[in-house]
Design a protein around this motif. Structure first.
Motif, PDB file in Angstrom:
ATOM      1  N   SER A 163       0.857  -1.188   0.000  1.00 16.99           N
ATOM      2  CA  SER A 163       0.000   0.000   0.000  1.00 16.99           C
ATOM      3  C   SER A 163       0.888   1.231   0.000  1.00 16.99           C
ATOM      4  CB  SER A 163      -0.917   0.012   1.229  1.00 16.99           C
ATOM      5  OG  SER A 163      -1.816  -1.063   1.190  1.00 16.99           O
ATOM      6  N   LEU A 164       0.661   2.116  -0.942  1.00 15.57           N
ATOM      7  CA  LEU A 164       1.471   3.325  -1.038  1.00 15.57           C
ATOM      8  C   LEU A 164       0.944   4.401  -0.098  1.00 15.57           C
ATOM      9  CD1 LEU A 164       1.969   3.636  -4.911  1.00 15.57           C
ATOM     10  CD2 LEU A 164       3.621   2.833  -3.230  1.00 15.57           C
ATOM     11  N   PRO A 165       1.815   5.197   0.490  1.00 12.50           N
ATOM     12  CA  PRO A 165       1.353   6.327   1.297  1.00 12.50           C
ATOM     13  C   PRO A 165       0.672   7.360   0.413  1.00 12.50           C
ATOM     14  CG  PRO A 165       3.740   6.395   0.999  1.00 12.50           C
ATOM     15  CD  PRO A 165       3.288   5.064   0.479  1.00 12.50           C
ATOM     16  N   ALA A 166      -0.192   8.160   0.997  1.00  9.95           N
ATOM     17  CA  ALA A 166      -1.000   9.114   0.232  1.00  9.95           C
ATOM     18  C   ALA A 166      -0.146  10.087  -0.572  1.00  9.95           C
ATOM     19  CB  ALA A 166      -1.934   9.873   1.171  1.00  9.95           C
ATOM     20  N   TRP A 167       1.015  10.482  -0.047  1.00 15.73           N
ATOM     21  CA  TRP A 167       1.829  11.475  -0.739  1.00 15.73           C
ATOM     22  C   TRP A 167       2.439  10.936  -2.038  1.00 15.73           C
ATOM     23  CZ3 TRP A 167       7.096  10.677  -1.422  1.00 15.73           C
ATOM     24  CH2 TRP A 167       7.686   9.674  -0.646  1.00 15.73           C
ATOM     25  N   ILE A 168       2.445   9.606  -2.184  1.00 19.12           N
ATOM     26  CA  ILE A 168       2.874   8.997  -3.449  1.00 19.12           C
ATOM     27  C   ILE A 168       1.660   8.594  -4.279  1.00 19.12           C
ATOM     28  CG2 ILE A 168       4.092   7.054  -4.519  1.00 19.12           C
ATOM     29  CD1 ILE A 168       5.948   6.970  -2.159  1.00 19.12           C
ATOM     30  N   ASP A 169       0.660   8.034  -3.609  1.00 21.85           N
ATOM     31  CA  ASP A 169      -0.525   7.514  -4.288  1.00 21.85           C
ATOM     32  C   ASP A 169      -1.273   8.604  -5.055  1.00 21.85           C
ATOM     33  OD1 ASP A 169      -2.522   5.369  -4.754  1.00 21.85           O
ATOM     34  OD2 ASP A 169      -3.805   6.664  -3.552  1.00 21.85           O
ATOM     35  N   ILE A 170      -1.493   9.748  -4.433  1.00 20.68           N
ATOM     36  CA  ILE A 170      -2.287  10.816  -5.063  1.00 20.68           C
ATOM     37  C   ILE A 170      -1.610  11.371  -6.319  1.00 20.68           C
ATOM     38  CG2 ILE A 170      -3.231  13.134  -4.728  1.00 20.68           C
ATOM     39  CD1 ILE A 170      -3.812  12.335  -1.828  1.00 20.68           C
ATOM     40  N   PRO A 171      -0.297  11.689  -6.279  1.00 20.23           N
ATOM     41  CA  PRO A 171       0.343  12.127  -7.537  1.00 20.23           C
ATOM     42  C   PRO A 171       0.290  11.073  -8.639  1.00 20.23           C
ATOM     43  CG  PRO A 171       1.709  12.712  -5.657  1.00 20.23           C
ATOM     44  CD  PRO A 171       0.627  11.823  -5.132  1.00 20.23           C
ATOM     45  N   LEU A 172       0.444   9.786  -8.257  1.00 21.56           N
ATOM     46  CA  LEU A 172       0.364   8.730  -9.260  1.00 21.56           C
ATOM     47  C   LEU A 172      -1.038   8.647  -9.867  1.00 21.56           C
ATOM     48  CD1 LEU A 172       2.473   5.803  -7.708  1.00 21.56           C
ATOM     49  CD2 LEU A 172       3.039   7.217  -9.693  1.00 21.56           C
ATOM     50  N   LEU A 173      -2.053   8.884  -9.041  1.00 18.56           N
ATOM     51  CA  LEU A 173      -3.425   8.864  -9.543  1.00 18.56           C
ATOM     52  C   LEU A 173      -3.642   9.899 -10.642  1.00 18.56           C
ATOM     53  CD1 LEU A 173      -5.675   8.435  -6.369  1.00 18.56           C
ATOM     54  CD2 LEU A 173      -5.597   6.920  -8.343  1.00 18.56           C
ATOM     55  N   SER A 174      -2.902  10.983 -10.577  1.00 17.05           N
ATOM     56  CA  SER A 174      -3.084  12.058 -11.557  1.00 17.05           C
ATOM     57  C   SER A 174      -2.547  11.691 -12.935  1.00 17.05           C
ATOM     58  CB  SER A 174      -2.393  13.338 -11.066  1.00 17.05           C
ATOM     59  OG  SER A 174      -0.975  13.170 -11.035  1.00 17.05           O
ATOM     60  N   TRP A 213      -2.086  -0.659 -13.544  1.00 16.21           N
ATOM     61  CA  TRP A 213      -2.474  -0.044 -14.816  1.00 16.21           C
ATOM     62  C   TRP A 213      -3.813   0.681 -14.695  1.00 16.21           C
ATOM     63  CZ3 TRP A 213      -1.026   1.592 -19.445  1.00 16.21           C
ATOM     64  CH2 TRP A 213      -2.027   1.863 -20.385  1.00 16.21           C
ATOM     65  N   CYS A 214      -4.804  -0.008 -14.166  1.00 14.26           N
ATOM     66  CA  CYS A 214      -6.147   0.561 -14.085  1.00 14.26           C
ATOM     67  C   CYS A 214      -6.177   1.786 -13.173  1.00 14.26           C
ATOM     68  CB  CYS A 214      -7.139  -0.483 -13.564  1.00 14.26           C
ATOM     69  SG  CYS A 214      -7.199  -1.992 -14.550  1.00 14.26           S
ATOM     70  N   ARG A 215      -5.464   1.715 -12.073  1.00 11.63           N
ATOM     71  CA  ARG A 215      -5.531   2.782 -11.075  1.00 11.63           C
ATOM     72  C   ARG A 215      -4.725   4.015 -11.476  1.00 11.63           C
ATOM     73  NH1 ARG A 215      -7.068   3.898  -6.074  1.00 11.63           N
ATOM     74  NH2 ARG A 215      -5.706   4.990  -4.605  1.00 11.63           N
ATOM     75  N   TYR A 216      -3.563   3.815 -12.106  1.00 10.46           N
ATOM     76  CA  TYR A 216      -2.672   4.944 -12.329  1.00 10.46           C
ATOM     77  C   TYR A 216      -2.467   5.352 -13.786  1.00 10.46           C
ATOM     78  CZ  TYR A 216      -1.357   3.870  -7.491  1.00 10.46           C
ATOM     79  OH  TYR A 216      -1.374   3.630  -6.138  1.00 10.46           O
ATOM     80  N   LEU A 217      -2.680   4.448 -14.739  1.00 12.16           N
ATOM     81  CA  LEU A 217      -2.239   4.741 -16.101  1.00 12.16           C
ATOM     82  C   LEU A 217      -3.326   4.729 -17.167  1.00 12.16           C
ATOM     83  CD1 LEU A 217       1.106   2.688 -16.149  1.00 12.16           C
ATOM     84  CD2 LEU A 217       0.809   5.150 -15.790  1.00 12.16           C
ATOM     85  N   CYS A 218      -4.473   4.109 -16.924  1.00 11.97           N
ATOM     86  CA  CYS A 218      -5.481   3.972 -17.989  1.00 11.97           C
ATOM     87  C   CYS A 218      -6.272   5.260 -18.183  1.00 11.97           C
ATOM     88  CB  CYS A 218      -6.429   2.819 -17.660  1.00 11.97           C
ATOM     89  SG  CYS A 218      -7.697   2.576 -18.933  1.00 11.97           S
ATOM     90  N   PRO A 219      -6.052   5.998 -19.273  1.00 12.49           N
ATOM     91  CA  PRO A 219      -6.768   7.265 -19.467  1.00 12.49           C
ATOM     92  C   PRO A 219      -8.262   7.082 -19.674  1.00 12.49           C
ATOM     93  CG  PRO A 219      -5.501   6.690 -21.434  1.00 12.49           C
ATOM     94  CD  PRO A 219      -5.113   5.719 -20.378  1.00 12.49           C
ATOM     95  N   TYR A 220      -8.652   5.967 -20.281  1.00 11.07           N
ATOM     96  CA  TYR A 220     -10.083   5.755 -20.494  1.00 11.07           C
ATOM     97  C   TYR A 220     -10.787   5.368 -19.200  1.00 11.07           C
ATOM     98  CZ  TYR A 220      -9.863   6.647 -25.397  1.00 11.07           C
ATOM     99  OH  TYR A 220      -9.705   7.295 -26.596  1.00 11.07           O
ATOM    100  N   GLY A 221     -10.058   4.735 -18.298  1.00 12.65           N
ATOM    101  CA  GLY A 221     -10.596   4.520 -16.957  1.00 12.65           C
ATOM    102  C   GLY A 221     -10.822   5.846 -16.255  1.00 12.65           C
ATOM    103  N   GLY A 222      -9.907   6.798 -16.488  1.00 13.20           N
ATOM    104  CA  GLY A 222     -10.088   8.140 -15.933  1.00 13.20           C
ATOM    105  C   GLY A 222     -11.329   8.816 -16.485  1.00 13.20           C
TER     106      GLY A 222
END
Length: 341
Positions: free
Chosen positions: A133-144, A211-220
């Motif tokens: 599990s990534l800490p929020a300070w890494i997870d949130i930027p990756l989500l973007s 992939w789905c959480r951080y990289l898929c633009p169509y998922g976004g």
């Protein structure tokens, strides 16, 4: 007595919701493998019709051409008509958008084969204890990242391309053979592309749904549309025992115990959280005007909507490509000489 039977039946199906989702994903994944084999066989025939037996080109392979579908959707809105080259791709894309608008990101949670792969990898990683599990300070930027990719493609296609540019791309030889280009990419990846795909695969074993959480633009894109979906998971704080089983089960790592309504762009409508919740009446699926909706309604409606779009496209002539096989054959044989326009 009848009411008690209905309640027992409801609990029976709800307790097996995860199995139902896995079964649904598995069937779609197997179908994708089947159409992949069909398309590969068609491609081989196109390259050498003497050696290889003819196999019909499967329209469903166009589901893997999302950028072309986005171009076709804009052309459709600008009055250029429905895509006649890859119509099935546009149909499936429209179905995914409609599902997200009304039924959460259900396409990602119940239909997408990549979602199935992510689900299986997550199950394996949980059992072996290697999931991190990534800490929020890494997870949130990756989500973007996926939203940045979505913004990039939206700028190129939705903002920057006019009808003339869209039509030029639509009629280009590259668009005509984009399905074969996709196949060629996976059959003969470059060293860089192969390394990136291998890296994403390995990271997916330690970071949930990478992939789905951080990289898929169509998922976004589907997640943004899903924010206005009438279906929501509701949490009753007064009955919550704060066991956090819902958060452990959530494929999207949503902090459910901090919310009363799960209105989150990452929610894929899998309903795993509701199924595992041990507290009675704590987590429920609801739509405006109701407090507790049968969980089976969501997958039932989203599958119904998906296949309704398919049937309408099939009946209206918007499923099979209007391009003759001989034209596909001619351009497939020139695949190495055709570049991006």
């Amino acid at each position: 007595m009848i009411k008690n039977r209905e309640m027992r039946a409801k609990k029976f199906f709800h307790s097996r919701l995860s199995l139902l989702r896995l079964s649904c994903q598995s069937l779609f994944a197997l179908f994708c493998l089947f159409i992949g084999w069909q398309f590969y066989s068609f491609y081989l025939w196109a390259l050498d019709p003497i050696t290889h037996q003819y196999v019909a080109r499967p329209p469903s392979v166009e589901a893997f051409l999302p950028l072309g579908a986005l171009v076709s959707l804009k052309r459709l809105f600008l009055g250029a008509g429905f895509d006649t080259i890859h119509p099935a791709g546009l149909t499936i894309f429209i179905a995914a958008l409609l599902i997200s608008l009304f039924l959460r990101k259900g396409f990602c949670g119940w239909i997408c084969p990549v979602g199935f792969f992510s689900n299986m990898v997550e199950r394996f990683s949980k059992k072996t204890g290697i999931l991190l599990s990534l800490p929020a300070w890494i997870d949130i930027p990756l989500l973007s990242l996926k939203y940045l990719l979505l913004g990039f493609f939206s700028y190129l296609i939705l903002w920057n391309m006019g009808l003339e540019d869209l039509t030029d791309f639509h009629r280009s030889s590259y668009n005509l053979i984009s399905d074969a280009k996709m196949l060629h990419f996976f059959l003969h990846p470059s060293t860089l592309a192969g390394s990136i795909m291998l890296g994403i695969l390995l990271i997916s074993f330690v970071l949930r749904n990478f992939w789905c959480r951080y990289l898929c633009p169509y998922g976004g894109l589907l997640g943004i549309l899903a924010l206005i979906s009438p279906f929501q998971v509701k949490r009753a704080p007064e009955t919550c025992i704060d066991c956090k089983k819902c958060e452990d089960a959530c494929p999207s790592s949503i902090r459910i115990t901090r919310k009363t309504t799960v209105r989150n762009a990452e929610c894929i409508g899998c309903l795993e959280c509701v199924q595992v919740c041990p507290a009675q009446k704590c987590l429920t699926l609801a739509v405006p005007g109701t407090k507790d909706t049968n969980l089976l309604l969501l997958p039932g409606l989203l599958l119904g909507l998906f296949f309704t779009c398919y049937i309408i496209a099939l009946i209206s002539g918007h499923w099979h490509s209007h391009v003759p096989n001989e034209v596909f054959q001619h351009y497939y044989q020139l695949i190495d000489t055709i570049g991006h326009p």
